[in-house]
Design an enzyme around this catalytic site. Structure first.
Site, mmCIF file in Angstrom:
data_model
loop_
_atom_site.group_PDB
_atom_site.id
_atom_site.type_symbol
_atom_site.label_atom_id
_atom_site.label_comp_id
_atom_site.label_asym_id
_atom_site.label_seq_id
_atom_site.Cartn_x
_atom_site.Cartn_y
_atom_site.Cartn_z
ATOM 1 N N ARG A 49 3.031 21.788 36.284
ATOM 2 C CA ARG A 49 2.294 20.488 36.139
ATOM 3 C C ARG A 49 3.186 19.424 35.792
ATOM 4 O O ARG A 49 3.890 19.358 34.899
ATOM 5 C CB ARG A 49 1.191 20.561 35.497
ATOM 6 C CG ARG A 49 0.007 21.568 35.733
ATOM 7 C CD ARG A 49 -0.809 20.842 37.042
ATOM 8 N NE ARG A 49 -1.821 21.878 37.442
ATOM 9 C CZ ARG A 49 -1.422 22.941 38.613
ATOM 10 N NH1 ARG A 49 -0.389 23.102 39.201
ATOM 11 N NH2 ARG A 49 -2.738 23.719 38.832
ATOM 12 N N HIS A 57 4.140 19.131 45.737
ATOM 13 C CA HIS A 57 3.292 20.251 45.245
ATOM 14 C C HIS A 57 3.007 21.368 46.164
ATOM 15 O O HIS A 57 1.940 21.864 46.527
ATOM 16 C CB HIS A 57 2.091 19.707 44.706
ATOM 17 C CG HIS A 57 1.352 20.404 43.828
ATOM 18 N ND1 HIS A 57 0.670 19.916 42.544
ATOM 19 C CD2 HIS A 57 1.163 21.902 43.544
ATOM 20 C CE1 HIS A 57 -0.150 20.963 42.064
ATOM 21 N NE2 HIS A 57 0.389 21.950 42.713
HETATM 22 N N1 NDP Z 1 3.598 23.953 41.600
HETATM 23 C C1 NDP Z 1 2.399 25.092 42.055
HETATM 24 O O1 NDP Z 1 2.372 25.161 43.421
HETATM 25 C C2 NDP Z 1 1.717 25.957 41.429
HETATM 26 C C3 NDP Z 1 1.701 25.595 39.939
HETATM 27 N N2 NDP Z 1 1.110 26.546 39.258
HETATM 28 C C4 NDP Z 1 1.103 26.297 37.622
HETATM 29 O O2 NDP Z 1 1.863 27.386 37.192
HETATM 30 C C5 NDP Z 1 0.914 27.780 35.986
HETATM 31 C C6 NDP Z 1 1.308 29.074 35.286
HETATM 32 O O3 NDP Z 1 0.739 30.025 36.339
HETATM 33 P P1 NDP Z 1 0.488 31.564 35.695
HETATM 34 O O4 NDP Z 1 1.777 32.202 35.736
HETATM 35 O O5 NDP Z 1 -0.607 32.265 36.726
HETATM 36 O O6 NDP Z 1 -0.243 31.366 34.241
HETATM 37 P P2 NDP Z 1 -0.413 32.311 33.296
HETATM 38 O O7 NDP Z 1 -1.595 31.962 32.139
HETATM 39 O O8 NDP Z 1 -0.268 33.868 33.748
HETATM 40 O O9 NDP Z 1 0.983 32.422 32.088
HETATM 41 C C7 NDP Z 1 1.228 31.175 31.296
HETATM 42 C C8 NDP Z 1 2.295 31.635 30.440
HETATM 43 O O10 NDP Z 1 2.534 30.386 29.617
HETATM 44 C C9 NDP Z 1 2.378 30.965 28.258
HETATM 45 N N3 NDP Z 1 1.840 29.567 27.462
HETATM 46 C C10 NDP Z 1 0.836 29.287 27.468
HETATM 47 N N4 NDP Z 1 0.688 28.196 26.467
HETATM 48 C C11 NDP Z 1 1.778 28.156 25.618
HETATM 49 C C12 NDP Z 1 2.238 27.628 24.665
HETATM 50 N N5 NDP Z 1 1.620 26.745 23.911
HETATM 51 N N6 NDP Z 1 3.654 28.065 24.175
HETATM 52 C C13 NDP Z 1 4.262 28.847 24.689
HETATM 53 N N7 NDP Z 1 3.816 29.568 25.965
HETATM 54 C C14 NDP Z 1 2.497 29.086 26.415
HETATM 55 C C15 NDP Z 1 1.695 32.180 28.103
HETATM 56 O O11 NDP Z 1 1.823 32.818 27.084
HETATM 57 P P3 NDP Z 1 1.079 34.171 26.763
HETATM 58 O O12 NDP Z 1 1.454 35.199 27.826
HETATM 59 O O13 NDP Z 1 1.741 34.567 25.399
HETATM 60 O O14 NDP Z 1 -0.237 33.936 26.802
HETATM 61 C C16 NDP Z 1 1.820 32.816 29.385
HETATM 62 O O15 NDP Z 1 2.979 33.411 29.236
HETATM 63 C C17 NDP Z 1 -0.346 27.390 36.364
HETATM 64 O O16 NDP Z 1 -0.931 27.009 35.127
HETATM 65 C C18 NDP Z 1 -0.176 26.155 37.133
HETATM 66 O O17 NDP Z 1 -0.233 24.927 36.476
HETATM 67 C C19 NDP Z 1 0.490 27.514 39.674
HETATM 68 C C20 NDP Z 1 0.536 27.778 41.048
HETATM 69 C C21 NDP Z 1 1.210 27.033 42.071
HETATM 70 O O1 3PY Z 2 -2.836 26.898 42.212
HETATM 71 C C1 3PY Z 2 -2.459 26.051 41.374
HETATM 72 O O2 3PY Z 2 -2.601 25.931 40.253
HETATM 73 C C2 3PY Z 2 -1.719 25.166 42.116
HETATM 74 O O3 3PY Z 2 -1.019 24.338 41.613
HETATM 75 C C3 3PY Z 2 -1.702 25.356 43.584
HETATM 76 O O4 3PY Z 2 -0.743 24.634 44.195
#
Ligand code: NDP
Ligand code: 3PY
EC number: 1.1.1.79
Length: 313
Positions: A228, A276
């Site tokens: 983000r 994005h």
């Molecule tokens: N650019 C794009 O097109 C896209 C962007 N995204 C972004 O990717 C992000 C991640 O997605 P996804 O992998 O599914 O999310 P998940 O919730 O599966 O993973 C989040 C990870 O971040 C860690 N985390 C959260 N808070 C903290 C913190 N304060 N300190 C350290 N680690 C932290 C979590 O730790 P723990 O495992 O210990 O809980 C977990 O490992 C989404 O929230 C979205 O914003 C998603 C899709 C598309």
């Molecule tokens: O699914 C999400 O969070 C995305 O950012 C899609 O692009």
């Protein structure tokens, strides 16, 4: 069973048809202003407050993406957007893992093989082989080791890179060194040559990519931000590039999207901008997961992708 659908840009008909095929017992309708008729589930992205405010009887609200920061921010700004007590669910993977692997890999190889520098050299008609980087001196750090971060880690390990990850809780991912918690962030950053951000945007992680963090990376490090825009202090990135803490950055997400035409990132020689697109919602796979989740809820089972509203992801 009644299902409401609302998305400002998706083709609603595709979703109504697809959900009806998967859940033939359901009445699926596109929500319109003034619709206060009963509903059991809602599928939404940026819903107007009016849509869900009086629907505390919903059994689930499905966010049509992986990140739920926008909908949680809506709730903060206009309380009631998400009725209290109703489970909020997000998409888990649904094909975004593979897309994110492709996106990240494209930039890792671009930076590791110094393609960004050769591109600049080509503009100067300069024939100048550069010293190749070696994988052993090119540790890659992934912030966020969740659904997407883990899949990215796996593909990089398979290519022979040294990979470390940082998350809230410890992880066991084959071939990946796990760091967790704020206390271990400096150790994770130390020596990292290429940093990939795949954290969710929460009050704890907003603005985390600042100059102080960038200075802790190996000199001339690379950044890929595919999570983000709110994670990145944009002015700090420009300073870090100017001061040589960072060599280059690939950015898919921005504080304000679309990126303003006058924004310095557009023309910065060391910044690559994509609009994005790293991983988008794939309707068929998303509907498969949502339909399976609705069935699970109806059967009293735990669905996938439950969001902890207090934690913010
Ligand atoms: N650019 C794009 O097109 C896209 C962007 N995204 C972004 O990717 C992000 C991640 O997605 P996804 O992998 O599914 O999310 P998940 O919730 O599966 O993973 C989040 C990870 O971040 C860690 N985390 C959260 N808070 C903290 C913190 N304060 N300190 C350290 N680690 C932290 C979590 O730790 P723990 O495992 O210990 O809980 C977990 O490992 C989404 O929230 C979205 O914003 C998603 C899709 C598309
Ligand atoms: O699914 C999400 O969070 C995305 O950012 C899609 O692009």
């Amino acid at each position: 069973m009644n299902i409401l659908f609302y998305h400002p840009t998706f083709n609603s008909q595709t979703w109504v048809t697809g959900l009806t095929q998967r859940l033939p017992e359901a009445q699926v309708r596109v929500w319109q202003p003034g619709d206060h008729a009963p509903a059991d589930y809602a599928l939404v992205w940026q819903p107007p407050r009016e849509m869900l405010a009086d629907r505390s009887g919903l059994k689930g609200i499905f966010a049509l993406g992986a990140g739920v920061d926008a909908i949680l921010a809506q709730e903060q700004q206009a309380p009631g957007t998400l009725p209290a007590g109703v489970p909020l669910l997000r998409l888990e993977d649904t094909g975004m893992g593979q897309q994110m692997q492709e996106y990240v890999l494209a930039y890792v190889l671009r930076f590791f093989r110094r393609m960004d520098e050769y591109q600049l050299q080509q503009q100067q008609k300069q024939w100048q082989p550069l010293k190749p980087y070696r994988q052993e001196s090119f540790p890659i750090g992934i912030m966020g080791a969740g659904v997407l971060g883990q899949q990215v880690a796996q593909v990089l390990v398979a290519l022979g890179f040294t990979v470390r990850c940082w998350s809230r809780s410890p992880k066991q991912i084959e071939g990946v060194e796990s760091f967790h918690g704020r206390d271990n962030l400096p150790a994770f950053l130390h020596g990292t040559r290429l940093l990939i951000n795949l954290l969710p945007n929460t009050p704890e992680t907003a603005g985390i990519l600042d100059l102080a963090l960038m200075k802790q990376l190996a000199p001339q490090a690379y950044l890929i931000n595919a999570a983000r825009g709110a994670h990145l202090k944009e002015g700090d990135l420009l300073t870090a590039l100017d001061q040589g803490h960072l060599a280059a950055a690939a950015l898919d997400v921005f504080a304000d999207e679309p990126l303003a035409r006058m924004h310095p990132f557009w023309s910065h020689p060391r910044v690559t901008v994509t609009p994005h697109i790293a991983a988008v919602t794939l309707p068929a796979q998303a509907m498969d997961q949502i339909a399976a989740n609705i069935r699970a809820i109806e059967q009293g089972k735990t669905p996938a992708g439950m969001v902890d509203r207090d934690r913010g992801y």
